[in-house]
Scaffold this active site. Structure first.
Site, PDB file in Angstrom:
ATOM      1  N   GLU A 136      28.047  12.307  57.554  1.00  0.00           N
ATOM      2  CA  GLU A 136      29.056  12.712  58.532  1.00  0.00           C
ATOM      3  C   GLU A 136      29.574  14.141  58.337  1.00  0.00           C
ATOM      4  OE1 GLU A 136      31.174   8.599  59.725  1.00  0.00           O
ATOM      5  OE2 GLU A 136      31.703   9.266  57.711  1.00  0.00           O
TER       6      GLU A 136
ATOM      7  N   ARG B 264      40.390   6.785  49.305  1.00  0.00           N
ATOM      8  CA  ARG B 264      41.379   6.597  50.393  1.00  0.00           C
ATOM      9  C   ARG B 264      42.614   5.908  49.837  1.00  0.00           C
ATOM     10  NH1 ARG B 264      36.544   6.700  53.062  1.00  0.00           N
ATOM     11  NH2 ARG B 264      36.491   8.485  54.468  1.00  0.00           N
TER      12      ARG B 264
ATOM     13  N   ASP C 179      34.469  -3.514  55.017  1.00  0.00           N
ATOM     14  CA  ASP C 179      35.738  -3.062  55.614  1.00  0.00           C
ATOM     15  C   ASP C 179      35.833  -3.561  57.058  1.00  0.00           C
ATOM     16  OD1 ASP C 179      33.596  -1.356  56.258  1.00  0.00           O
ATOM     17  OD2 ASP C 179      34.904   0.363  56.601  1.00  0.00           O
TER      18      ASP C 179
ATOM     19  N   THR D 298      38.253   1.877  51.960  1.00  0.00           N
ATOM     20  CA  THR D 298      39.618   1.365  51.804  1.00  0.00           C
ATOM     21  C   THR D 298      40.666   2.105  52.631  1.00  0.00           C
ATOM     22  OG1 THR D 298      39.894   2.741  49.829  1.00  0.00           O
ATOM     23  CG2 THR D 298      39.148   0.472  49.486  1.00  0.00           C
TER      24      THR D 298
HETATM   25  C1  ACM Z   1      29.638   6.095  55.529  1.00  0.00           C
HETATM   26  O1  ACM Z   1      30.063   4.968  55.789  1.00  0.00           O
HETATM   27  N1  ACM Z   1      30.138   7.157  56.137  1.00  0.00           N
HETATM   28  C2  ACM Z   1      28.606   6.284  54.534  1.00  0.00           C
END
Ligand code: ACM
Ligand code: ZN
Length: 726
Positions: free
Chosen positions: A289, A124, A382, A431
Site C-alpha cells: 500500500e 496501531r 480483523d 489492531t
Molecule cells: C496489509 O494488510 N496491508 C498487508
C-alpha cells in the site's frame, strides 16, 4: 419391595457405575488439528507414570512429525525432533483430555506446511511483553510455528533501535482527546511516551525482544520481525524527516528512495534487527500500500528514476525493494514482502506474502518464488466473525470460523511442479480497532483452531462436520486456560426470509455451529430455554419482534438475534423515490426499505441502501387509508473508514389522496462524532394519529464532511435499511 422396583434399583446402579467409569475416560478422540493418519483400537491404556516413553528419532521424514502408539498397556511418543515430540505430547494431552486414560490408538502425524503463521500488529495498538508471551502460548497450543511480529507501522514504532533512538522516543502518537479510534483525535507528538500501559505508546526494549524470542523458541515458534518500508512509516518519517522526500510533510509515512541516506538509515536498522532475531531465516519488509504520489512530486526521486533508467514509480519501488533484499541476502537473511512488491518487477529471491487474494501468490509461485498465502477474505482476523450487532467493531468483511476452516493455500492455478513453493499460510490480526488483550484473544479464538487444522492436517484428514463437533470441547479447553474466546458461531442469524401468498412471512434461522437448540419469542422479550424451540422455520402472520438465542449445556451462549418490527404497516408498501439511491448500494432495489430485512453494521451488508451526496426522499403508498401515528427509521454511521453519516434531520408528511400533503413531524438529529460504527434507530411519533394512505419521508444529508472527520471536505452518504410505519 416389588420385583420391578428392585429391577429398577439394580439397573440404575449399573448405569451409575457405567457413567462413573466413562467419566474418567475421554468419551471420544478429539484432537485439533486432526492427525493425518490415525487408527483407533478398542479400549484404553491407563497411564500410570512408568508406561509412557518418549524419544526422538531423526529418521522420521518430517522433523516436525511424530508417531504415537497407545496399546498393550503402554504409550510411546516418538518425535522427528524436539518440535515433533512437542507436538506428539500435545496430541497425547488432548487424547487424555484431563484423565489418566489414553484410547488405544496408532497415530502417524506431520504438518502439511512448514510455514504455519500467525501475525499480530502491535503498532496501531501496543501490547505488553507479558501479553505477547500469552499470545505465543496460544499460538503454540495450535501448533503455529511462526509468529509474524508487525513491529512498525503508521501509528507507532515499537522496537528499540540504538542508532536511531528517536524512533521510539519522539515519534509517538499522542491522544489529543478521548478518542475511541486511532483514526480520530490523534496526532504525532514530540513527547516521549514510554509508558506501555498507554496503548498508543510503548515499545519493546532489546532485552524484552530477546526474552520474547527465547520464550517463543522454547515453544518451537520462530519469530519473523516485520519492519515496514517504504510506506506505512508515519512514525519513523516524523522522527526522521530527513529520510522522507523533501517535498513531503513531516510524518508523511513514505521513505524517499531518491536519497542515498535513506538506504543507510534502513540498512542500519535492519542490521540491529538481524542481530536481535538470530534464528529468523527471514526478515519481512512489508512493502504494501505505498501511495506513489509523493515520489512523483519529489525531485530526488525523479533524479533517481533517470539515473537508474526506471520507467515509473512502480519500478522505483522495485528498485528500493531490490536494494533492501540485496542487503538482507548479504547478511544471510531471506526477504519477505507483501504481494505489492510484484509491482514493477519482483526482487530475485523474495518470498511473497499474498494478502490481497491468492493472485499474487499464484503468480509468484508459478514464477518460482516461495509464497505464503494470507488472503484477506479468508484469514484476516480483523474482519468480523459474526453478523450480530453485538460484535465489537471490526475492520469489515466477514470471516467466520467456517470460512477460515475452508482456507486452502494450494490453488489449482499453480502448476503441479510449482506447488512446493507454497510454503504455507497464515492469519493476520491488525489492531486498528483492537485496544485490549481480551479483544485480541476474542478475535483469535476459536478461529485459530480452524487455521491450525487448515495448515497442519492432510487434506484427507479435513472434515468440517468433525471439526464442528471437536470445537465444542475446544471452547471448554480455552475456558480452562483462561483464554477469552468468541461465542459468535453460536449466535443465531437469518438464513432465509420470504413472503407467502397470504402475506405471512417465513423465516429460517441457523447458527454457524450446528446442533445447538435455538429458542425464540415473537414479542421482543429475551428468550429462555422455556421459550419456543426453533425447529424448521418460523411463520409470522402479524406484527412481531423476533428474538432468538442459542443454548449450550443448559446456558445461553452467544448473543440474542433481534429483529424488530416485522410485518408493520409499511411492509410491502409501494415506494417511489424522489432522490435516487446509489446503484452501488441498492439494498435490493425499490422494495429494500419495506422488505423486513435488517442490515448488519458492516457497510458492505447488501441490505443497506445508500444515498450519495443527496437527501433521501421517498413516498410510501400503504395501499389504503389507515390510521398511522409514527415512523421508525434506521441509519448507519461509519466514520472510521467510510463517508456514511447519520442524517441531520427527518421531515415527514402524510396524505390521504397523494396530492395534498401535511407535515406531521420535523425531527432534528444531533451529530454524533463517535467513531464506533453505529446503527441508530429513530422512533418518530406524529403529534397525533393521522389518517393516511401516503407517507412521505425526507432525511437530510449532512453534505460536506466536517473538520475532524478522516475524510473532511468529502461528501457524506446516508445508509438506511428499513422504514417502519405504525
Ligand atoms: C496489509 O494488510 N496491508 C498487508
Ligand atoms: Zn523522494
Amino acid at each position: 419391595m416389588t420385583h420391578s422396583k428392585l429391577f429398577y434399583l439394580l439397573a440404575s446402579t449399573a448405569i451409575t457405575a457405567l457413567f462413573t467409569a466413562c467419566a474418567s475416560k475421554p468419551a471420544e478422540i478429539n484432537v485439533i488439528p486432526q492427525p493425518s493418519h490415525m487408527t483407533r483400537g478398542k479400549g484404553y491404556v491407563h497411564l500410570k507414570g512408568d508406561n509412557l516413553t518418549t524419544r526422538i528419532d531423526t529418521t522420521l521424514t518430517n522433523p516436525e512429525g511424530y508417531r504415537l502408539t497407545a496399546d498393550k498397556g503402554r504409550v510411546e511418543v516418538v518425535g522427528g525432533s524436539e518440535a515433533g515430540l512437542y507436538y506428539g505430547l500435545q496430541t497425547l494431552d488432548q487424547l487424555r483430555d484431563g484423565t489418566d486414560y489414553v484410547p488405544v490408538v496408532t497415530i502417524e502425524d506431520a504438518p502439511r506446511f512448514p510455514w504455519r503463521g500467525m501475525h499480530l500488529d502491535v503498532s496501531r495498538h501496543f501490547f505488553s511483553k507479558d501479553f505477547i508471551k500469552k499470545y505465543i502460548d496460544m499460538l503454540a497450543y495450535h501448533r503455529i510455528n511462526t509468529f509474524h511480529w508487525h513491529l512498525t507501522d503508521g501509528i507507532g514504532w515499537r522496537l528499540e533501535i540504538d542508532k536511531y533512538p528517536l524512533l521510539t522516543q519522539k515519534a509517538a502518537w499522542r491522544k489529543v482527546k478521548d478518542a475511541k479510534s486511532p483514526w480520530l483525535g490523534l496526532e504525532l507528538s514530540d513527547e516521549s511516551r514510554r509508558d506501555s500501559s498507554d496503548t498508543y505508546g510503548g515499545y519493546y526494549t532489546k532485552e524484552d525482544v530477546r526474552e520474547i524470542v527465547a520464550y517463543a523458541k522454547e515453544r518451537h515458534i520462530t519469530i519473523i520481525p516485520e519492519i515496514e518500508m517504504p510506506g506505512h512509516s508515519e512514525a519513523a518519517t516524523f522522527a526522521y524527516p530527513e529520510y522522507a522526500c523533501p517535498t513531503a510533510k513531516p510524518g508523511s509515512g513514505i521513505y524517499c528512495p531518491g536519497r542515498e541516506e535513506t538506504f543507510t538509515f534502513l540498512t542500519d536498522i535492519l542490521d540491529e534487527v538481524i542481530e536481535l532475531f538470530p534464528d529468523a531465516p527471514y526478515i519481512h519488509i512489508g512493502g504494501d500500500e505505498v501511495g506513489k504520489e509523493q515520489w512523483s512530486q519529489c525531485p530526488l526521486c525523479q533524479q533517481r528514476k533517470r539515473t537508474e533508467g526506471l520507467k515509473d514509480e512502480h519500478e522505483l519501488q522495485s528498485y528500493f525493494v531490490h536494494r533492501i533484499e540485496e542487503h538482507l541476502n548479504a547478511k544471510g537473511k531471506a526477504m519477505i514482502g507483501y504481494d505489492e512488491i510484484l509491482e514493477g518487477g519482483l526482487a530475485p529471491n523474495a518470498t511473497v506474502m499474498s494478502w490481497t487474494g491468492f493472485q499474487g501468490g499464484i503468480k509468484s509461485a508459478n514464477a518460482g518464488h516461495d509464497v505464503i498465502m494470507v488472503p484477506l477474505d479468508y484469514v484476516y482476523f480483523d474482519h468480523y466473525q459474526g453478523q450480530n450487532p453485538c460484535e465489537p467493531q471490526a475492520w469489515g468483511g466477514y470471516n467466520g470460523v467456517k470460512r477460515v476452516y475452508e482456507f486452502e493455500p494450494v490453488r489449482p492455478e499453480i502448476a503441479p511442479d510449482k506447488v512446493h513453493h507454497v510454503i504455507g499460510g497464515q492469519a493476520n490480526l491488525w489492531t486498528e480497532s483492537i485496544r485490549t488483550p481480551e479483544h485480541v484473544e476474542y478475535m483469535l479464538l476459536p478461529r485459530l483452531a480452524a487455521l491450525s487444522e487448515a495448515l497442519w492436517s492432510d487434506t484427507t484428514a479435513r472434515d468440517w462436520k468433525r471439526f464442528e463437533r471437536k470445537l465444542d470441547r475446544q471452547y471448554d479447553r480455552y475456558a480452562e486456560q483462561g483464554w477469552n474466546y468468541a461465542e459468535s458461531a453460536f449466535t443465531p442469524y437469518i438464513t432465509e426470509q420470504r413472503f407467502n401468498d397470504d402475506g405471512s412471512l417465513t423465516i429460517r434461522l441457523a447458527t454457524e455451529l450446528d446442533g445447538y437448540p435455538i429458542y425464540y419469542t415473537l414479542d421482543g422479550t429475551t428468550p429462555t430455554d422455556e421459550s419456543t424451540l426453533y425447529a424448521d422455520s418460523i411463520v409470522i402472520d402479524g406484527p412481531a419482534r423476533l428474538t432468538a438465542l442459542t443454548y449450550r449445556n443448559g446456558s445461553a451462549v452467544g448473543c440474542v438475534l433481534e429483529v424488530p418490527y416485522l410485518l408493520n404497516k409499511a411492509t410491502r408498501a409501494a415506494v417511489t423515490y424522489a432522490t435516487p439511491y446509489s446503484p452501488a448500494y441498492t439494498g435490493g432495489g425499490d422494495s429494500a426499505l419495506v422488505d423486513n430485512r435488517y442490515a448488519f453494521k458492516r457497510g458492505d451488508d447488501k441490505a443497506w441502501q445508500g444515498f450519495e451526496k443527496t437527501d433521501m426522499e421517498l413516498t410510501l403508498d400503504l395501499g389504503s387509508v389507515q390510521s398511522v401515528s409514527g415512523v421508525v427509521l434506521r441509519f448507519l454511521q461509519h466514520i472510521a473508514s467510510t463517508s456514511v453519516m447519520l442524517p441531520t434531520g427527518v421531515t415527514i408528511w402524510t396524505s390521504t389522496d397523494g396530492n395534498q400533503y401535511k407535515a406531521v413531524a420535523d425531527w432534528g438529529i444531533e451529530p454524533d462524532t463517535d467513531s464506533e460504527v453505529m446503527i441508530r434507530s429513530f422512533d418518530i411519533p406524529f403529534g397525533e394519529a393521522q389518517d393516511a394512505r401516503f407517507v412521505r419521508i425526507r432525511a437530510t444529508n449532512m453534505g460536506t464532511l466536517p473538520e475532524g472527520h478522516p475524510r473532511a471536505g468529502g461528501s457524506a452518504w446516508i445508509f438506511t435499511d428499513e422504514v417502519v410505519v405504525y
